[in-house]
Design a protein around this motif. Structure first.
Motif, PDB file in Angstrom:
ATOM      1  N   UNK A 175       0.829  -1.210   0.000  1.00 47.23           N
ATOM      2  CA  UNK A 175       0.000   0.000   0.000  1.00 47.23           C
ATOM      3  C   UNK A 175       0.865   1.262   0.000  1.00 47.23           C
ATOM      4  N   UNK A 176       2.003   1.205   0.668  1.00 46.43           N
ATOM      5  CA  UNK A 176       2.929   2.344   0.671  1.00 46.43           C
ATOM      6  C   UNK A 176       3.470   2.589  -0.740  1.00 46.43           C
ATOM      7  N   UNK A 236       2.963   5.641  -6.107  1.00 45.31           N
ATOM      8  CA  UNK A 236       2.530   5.700  -7.513  1.00 45.31           C
ATOM      9  C   UNK A 236       1.440   6.756  -7.676  1.00 45.31           C
ATOM     10  N   UNK A 237       0.466   6.759  -6.769  1.00 40.38           N
ATOM     11  CA  UNK A 237      -0.659   7.691  -6.881  1.00 40.38           C
ATOM     12  C   UNK A 237      -0.243   9.132  -6.598  1.00 40.38           C
ATOM     13  N   UNK A 238       0.636   9.343  -5.628  1.00 42.48           N
ATOM     14  CA  UNK A 238       1.134  10.699  -5.355  1.00 42.48           C
ATOM     15  C   UNK A 238       1.910  11.208  -6.568  1.00 42.48           C
ATOM     16  N   UNK A 296       0.635  10.438   1.009  1.00 39.43           N
ATOM     17  CA  UNK A 296      -0.125   9.193   1.123  1.00 39.43           C
ATOM     18  C   UNK A 296       0.061   8.623   2.519  1.00 39.43           C
ATOM     19  N   UNK A 297      -0.916   7.840   2.930  1.00 37.14           N
ATOM     20  CA  UNK A 297      -0.892   7.172   4.229  1.00 37.14           C
ATOM     21  C   UNK A 297      -1.317   5.728   4.029  1.00 37.14           C
ATOM     22  N   UNK A 298      -0.375   4.810   4.233  1.00 38.10           N
ATOM     23  CA  UNK A 298      -0.634   3.389   4.004  1.00 38.10           C
ATOM     24  C   UNK A 298      -1.123   2.697   5.266  1.00 38.10           C
ATOM     25  N   UNK A 326      -4.762   2.457   1.073  1.00 37.59           N
ATOM     26  CA  UNK A 326      -3.915   3.633   1.118  1.00 37.59           C
ATOM     27  C   UNK A 326      -4.782   4.849   0.820  1.00 37.59           C
ATOM     28  N   UNK A 327      -4.515   5.942   1.508  1.00 35.71           N
ATOM     29  CA  UNK A 327      -5.228   7.197   1.268  1.00 35.71           C
ATOM     30  C   UNK A 327      -4.217   8.211   0.757  1.00 35.71           C
ATOM     31  N   UNK A 328      -4.612   8.977  -0.262  1.00 36.48           N
ATOM     32  CA  UNK A 328      -3.767  10.076  -0.721  1.00 36.48           C
ATOM     33  C   UNK A 328      -4.595  11.344  -0.691  1.00 36.48           C
TER      34      UNK A 328
END
Length: 180
Positions: free
Chosen positions: A32-33, A38-40, A96-98, A103-105
């Motif tokens: 998730x980290x 990747x998303x950030x 981001x927070x895994x 995971x939340x961004x």
């Protein structure tokens, strides 16, 4: 039936592989980290250069960006930078927070949600809004509509990267010893 082959997961090797995969699926914080990174990176790229939503739709260009004509993002330098990238503050605020299974961004900036989803701004106490546009024009309005410019999300390329990373994560688990 002349011949029969029976396969059972009672054998040690398949049981160990399933145990590793099962254990890895319970706490995927490491995966998730990586997905968060990747998303950030995707959101940063959208703000810094592409100016398109995760689904590939170009953002409406801001007046500030149209007037600036440049892309260095430095305010007051005559080069206003791309839409959503005046000072770079929004872009730098994305984190981001895994957790074990997700995971939340996002951004903690007060205006981040307005840019993501759009908004209509109306006066709180007076009958009108008073402000100056990027071109110096002063405006009085009863409301202002800010168009949505989604920068958070998952593009097709990011989805493919996440799938590849997930497959590699579980493939790596199958090659490891079971944690004790």
């Amino acid at each position: 039936m002349a011949v029969t082959l029976k396969v059972s997961f009672e054998d040690a090797a398949p049981q160990a592989a399933l145990a590793r995969a099962s254990f890895g699926a319970v706490d995927m914080t490491e995966l998730m980290d990586i997905v968060g990174t990747v998303l950030v990176n995707g959101a940063v790229e959208r703000i810094s250069s592409t100016n398109v939503s995760p689904d590939g739709v170009p953002w409406p260009k801001s007046l500030r960006a149209m007037l600036g004509g440049g892309d260095d993002g430095e305010p007051g330098a005559g080069n206003a930078g791309p839409t959503l990238h005046d000072t770079g503050r929004l872009m730098r605020s994305i984190t981001s927070e895994a957790e074990p299974t997700r995971v939340a961004i996002g951004s903690n900036l007060i205006y981040a949600g307005v840019h993501q989803t759009g908004a209509t701004i109306t006066p709180k106490t007076k009958g009108a809004l008073f402000f100056t546009l990027a071109n110096g024009e002063q405006v009085i309005a009863t409301s202002v509509k800010i168009p949505a410019r989604p920068y958070l999300g998952i593009s097709q390329d990011e989805r493919a990267d996440i799938e590849d990373l997930s497959l590699q994560y579980f493939a790596d688990l199958l090659d490891q010893e079971l944690p004790r």
